[in-house]
Design an enzyme around this catalytic site. Structure first.
Site, PDB file in Angstrom:
ATOM      1  N   SER A  49       0.806  -1.303  -0.028  1.00 63.28           N
ATOM      2  CA  SER A  49       0.032   0.065   0.099  1.00 63.28           C
ATOM      3  C   SER A  49       0.755   1.215  -0.135  1.00 63.28           C
ATOM      4  CB  SER A  49      -0.895  -0.040   1.198  1.00 63.28           C
ATOM      5  OG  SER A  49      -0.195   0.323   2.505  1.00 63.28           O
ATOM      6  N   LYS A  94       0.955   4.641   6.674  1.00 56.78           N
ATOM      7  CA  LYS A  94       0.313   5.565   5.770  1.00 56.78           C
ATOM      8  C   LYS A  94       1.240   6.777   5.687  1.00 56.78           C
ATOM      9  CE  LYS A  94      -2.654   2.466   4.913  1.00 56.78           C
ATOM     10  NZ  LYS A  94      -2.640   1.735   3.747  1.00 56.78           N
TER      11      LYS A  94
END
EC number: 3.4.21.89
Length: 262
Positions: A49, A98
């Site tokens: 991701s 993230k």
């Protein structure tokens, strides 16, 4: 004073400097190891991701956050606890990685005609993104949204926007998918790539380049610690080799000296 004492005293004095250098090398090595062990952690990237920044299987160097997330800024890649963020369906103890794209009070809009984020009216050119769509193999079409980030919270997105479950998945909750600063556990400062060395990750200059405030300074402490270890180890190795050579020469010299009868 006997002849033997005259010969051995300079020899003993000559051993002192290399021994001091050897001890200095050991001290430097232990200091560097202590800095790396106490100020930084390492983890293995398990998902895609955050590609292209953090590829699956790579080792990342992180700096634990000890100020409740107050020092974290736009562009930082962070490790956080989703269970403290109001993100449902997460395993206890799970941690995610993230990138911070907005902080409390920011207006974040996705996206302009070129697919770029706009933060407080500033266009952000994110050079680190992976832009393909894993489902179609073509170019990823970004999800449109407009968010005002609540105070003391952060909006987090993955760098592989087409393959990341991030704040965009929870835009309809009361906090607009944002996470509290207190949920931030660490900042990823670098990634280790075999054959390529260490590459800096946080902070990213793309937000400051757009005229927005970012992190005050780049953390190079892990590099200084690494080279302190290397320097210390080299001093020890060189000193031991020097002592071995000098000792061998001294031993040979003593063997060649004639034995005098009393």
């Amino acid at each position: 004073m006997t002849g033997n004492e005259d010969e051995t005293s300079p020899v003993r004095a000559g051993w002192r400097l290399p021994l001091v250098i050897c001890v200095l090398g050991l001290v430097l090595a232990f200091v560097g190891i202590g800095v790396l062990a106490n100020r930084y952690d390492r983890f293995r990237v398990e998902t895609s991701s955050m590609e292209n920044t953090l590829a699956t299987g790579k080792r990342a160097i992180t700096r634990p956050v000890t100020d409740g997330g107050a020092s974290v800024q736009r562009g930082d890649v962070v490790v956080f606890d989703p269970n403290e963020s109001g993100w449902p369906g997460r395993e206890p103890g799970e941690q995610l990685v993230k990138r911070v794209v907005g902080i409390g009070g920011d207006s974040v809009i996705c996206c302009d005609l070129d697919g770029r984020l706009q933060v407080n009216g500033r266009t952000i050119t994110e050079t680190y993104l992976r832009t393909d769509d894993p489902a179609t193999g073509g170019k990823h079409q970004p999800q449109r949204f407009t968010v005002r980030v609540p105070q003391d919270r952060m909006l987090l997105l993955g760098d592989y926007r087409g393959n990341s479950r991030d704040s965009r998945a929870y835009l309809d909750n009361e906090f607009k998918g944002s996470v509290p600063r207190s949920a931030i556990k660490a900042v990823v400062v670098a990634v280790v790539t075999p054959g390529e060395g260490v590459r800096q990750v946080s902070p990213s200059p793309v937000f400051t380049d757009a005229g927005l405030a970012g992190a005050a300074a780049t953390d190079y402490g892990y590099r200084y610690a690494f080279w302190t270890i290397v320097t210390g180890a080299l001093l020890v190795i060189i000193t031991l080799l020097w002592l071995a050579v000098v000792g061998a020469l001294a031993w040979r010299r003593r063997r060649r000296q004639p034995v005098l009868s009393p």
